[in-house]
Design a protein around this motif. Structure first.
Motif, PDB file in Angstrom:
ATOM      1  N   ARG A  88       0.791  -1.186  -0.039  1.00 13.78           N
ATOM      2  CA  ARG A  88      -0.024  -0.025   0.031  1.00 13.78           C
ATOM      3  C   ARG A  88       0.768   1.248   0.042  1.00 13.78           C
ATOM      4  NH1 ARG A  88      -5.305  -0.850   1.125  1.00 13.78           N
ATOM      5  NH2 ARG A  88      -6.039  -2.893   2.046  1.00 13.78           N
ATOM      6  N   ASN A 107      -8.322   9.322 -10.000  1.00 19.11           N
ATOM      7  CA  ASN A 107      -9.261   8.166  -9.016  1.00 19.11           C
ATOM      8  C   ASN A 107      -8.434   7.004  -8.995  1.00 19.11           C
ATOM      9  OD1 ASN A 107     -11.850   9.431  -8.837  1.00 19.11           O
ATOM     10  ND2 ASN A 107     -11.724   9.594 -11.093  1.00 19.11           N
ATOM     11  N   VAL A 108      -8.494   6.231  -7.969  1.00 17.36           N
ATOM     12  CA  VAL A 108      -7.863   4.775  -7.773  1.00 17.36           C
ATOM     13  C   VAL A 108      -8.970   3.948  -8.381  1.00 17.36           C
ATOM     14  CG1 VAL A 108      -7.253   3.158  -6.010  1.00 17.36           C
ATOM     15  CG2 VAL A 108      -6.782   5.467  -5.831  1.00 17.36           C
ATOM     16  N   GLU A 141      -4.198  -2.309  -7.353  1.00 12.85           N
ATOM     17  CA  GLU A 141      -4.976  -0.954  -7.767  1.00 12.85           C
ATOM     18  C   GLU A 141      -4.098  -0.215  -8.935  1.00 12.85           C
ATOM     19  OE1 GLU A 141      -8.249  -0.719  -4.471  1.00 12.85           O
ATOM     20  OE2 GLU A 141      -6.346   0.585  -4.236  1.00 12.85           O
ATOM     21  N   VAL A 183      -3.519   3.596  -1.995  1.00 19.18           N
ATOM     22  CA  VAL A 183      -3.503   2.634  -2.959  1.00 19.18           C
ATOM     23  C   VAL A 183      -3.231   1.415  -2.899  1.00 19.18           C
ATOM     24  CG1 VAL A 183      -2.952   2.485  -5.493  1.00 19.18           C
ATOM     25  CG2 VAL A 183      -3.261   4.703  -4.659  1.00 19.18           C
ATOM     26  N   SER A 234      -7.432  -5.087 -13.256  1.00 19.84           N
ATOM     27  CA  SER A 234      -6.726  -6.914 -12.871  1.00 19.84           C
ATOM     28  C   SER A 234      -6.000  -7.101 -14.324  1.00 19.84           C
ATOM     29  CB  SER A 234      -8.027  -7.559 -12.900  1.00 19.84           C
ATOM     30  OG  SER A 234      -7.720  -8.984 -12.823  1.00 19.84           O
ATOM     31  N   GLY A 281      -9.908   0.291  -8.669  1.00 20.89           N
ATOM     32  CA  GLY A 281      -9.849  -0.827  -7.667  1.00 20.89           C
ATOM     33  C   GLY A 281      -9.418  -2.027  -8.396  1.00 20.89           C
ATOM     34  N   ALA A 282      -8.956  -3.279  -7.771  1.00 20.46           N
ATOM     35  CA  ALA A 282      -8.439  -4.388  -8.070  1.00 20.46           C
ATOM     36  C   ALA A 282      -9.438  -5.133  -8.833  1.00 20.46           C
ATOM     37  CB  ALA A 282      -7.640  -5.192  -6.979  1.00 20.46           C
ATOM     38  N   GLN A 283     -10.551  -5.022  -8.399  1.00 22.44           N
ATOM     39  CA  GLN A 283     -11.751  -5.829  -9.081  1.00 22.44           C
ATOM     40  C   GLN A 283     -12.562  -5.263 -10.254  1.00 22.44           C
ATOM     41  OE1 GLN A 283     -11.993  -3.483  -6.705  1.00 22.44           O
ATOM     42  NE2 GLN A 283     -13.561  -1.996  -7.205  1.00 22.44           N
ATOM     43  N   SER A 284     -11.671  -4.146 -10.580  1.00 22.96           N
ATOM     44  CA  SER A 284     -11.917  -3.688 -12.079  1.00 22.96           C
ATOM     45  C   SER A 284     -11.217  -4.657 -13.205  1.00 22.96           C
ATOM     46  CB  SER A 284     -11.482  -2.313 -12.265  1.00 22.96           C
ATOM     47  OG  SER A 284     -11.320  -2.171 -13.616  1.00 22.96           O
TER      48      SER A 284
END
Length: 106
Positions: free
Chosen positions: A20, A78-79, A35, A31, A88, A81-84
């Motif tokens: 992080r 904007n951050v 991400e 972050v 990914s 996210g890892a789920q995007s």
């Protein structure tokens, strides 16, 4: 590190693979691994690394970025996210490239 000071006019995509880190871009952000953060080089964003944080930076001209995103200004600051799926896929690709670089095969 001041991202706005990067050479060239365009965008920087920071990909976070390991630890992080904190980022200030109009507001404080954290972050996490996996991400992304997207910066416009005309604006000021500062980040401080913590521990083993070693984000990889990719620089794109305005024209290049618009090939992926019609209006990059919407996602700047904007951050992602890892789920995007986009984050990914890019993080997976960068992790593979980083491993090749460490192995000396790149």
């Amino acid at each position: 590190m001041n991202l706005g000071a990067c050479d060239g006019d365009g965008y920087v995509i920071l990909v976070n693979l390991l630890a992080r880190w904190n980022l200030t871009y109009r507001r404080p952000l954290r972050v996490a691994p996996g991400e992304l953060f997207i910066d416009d080089t005309r604006l000021d964003a500062d980040f401080e690394r913590q521990g083993d944080a070693k984000p990889m930076a990719f620089h794109f001209s305005r024209r290049e970025m618009r090939q992926w995103v019609p209006d990059p200004g919407v996602i700047v600051g904007n951050v992602i996210g890892a789920q995007s799926p986009w984050a990914s896929a890019l993080c997976s690709y960068v992790a593979g490239m980083a491993q090749l670089a460490r192995d000396g095969t790149l």
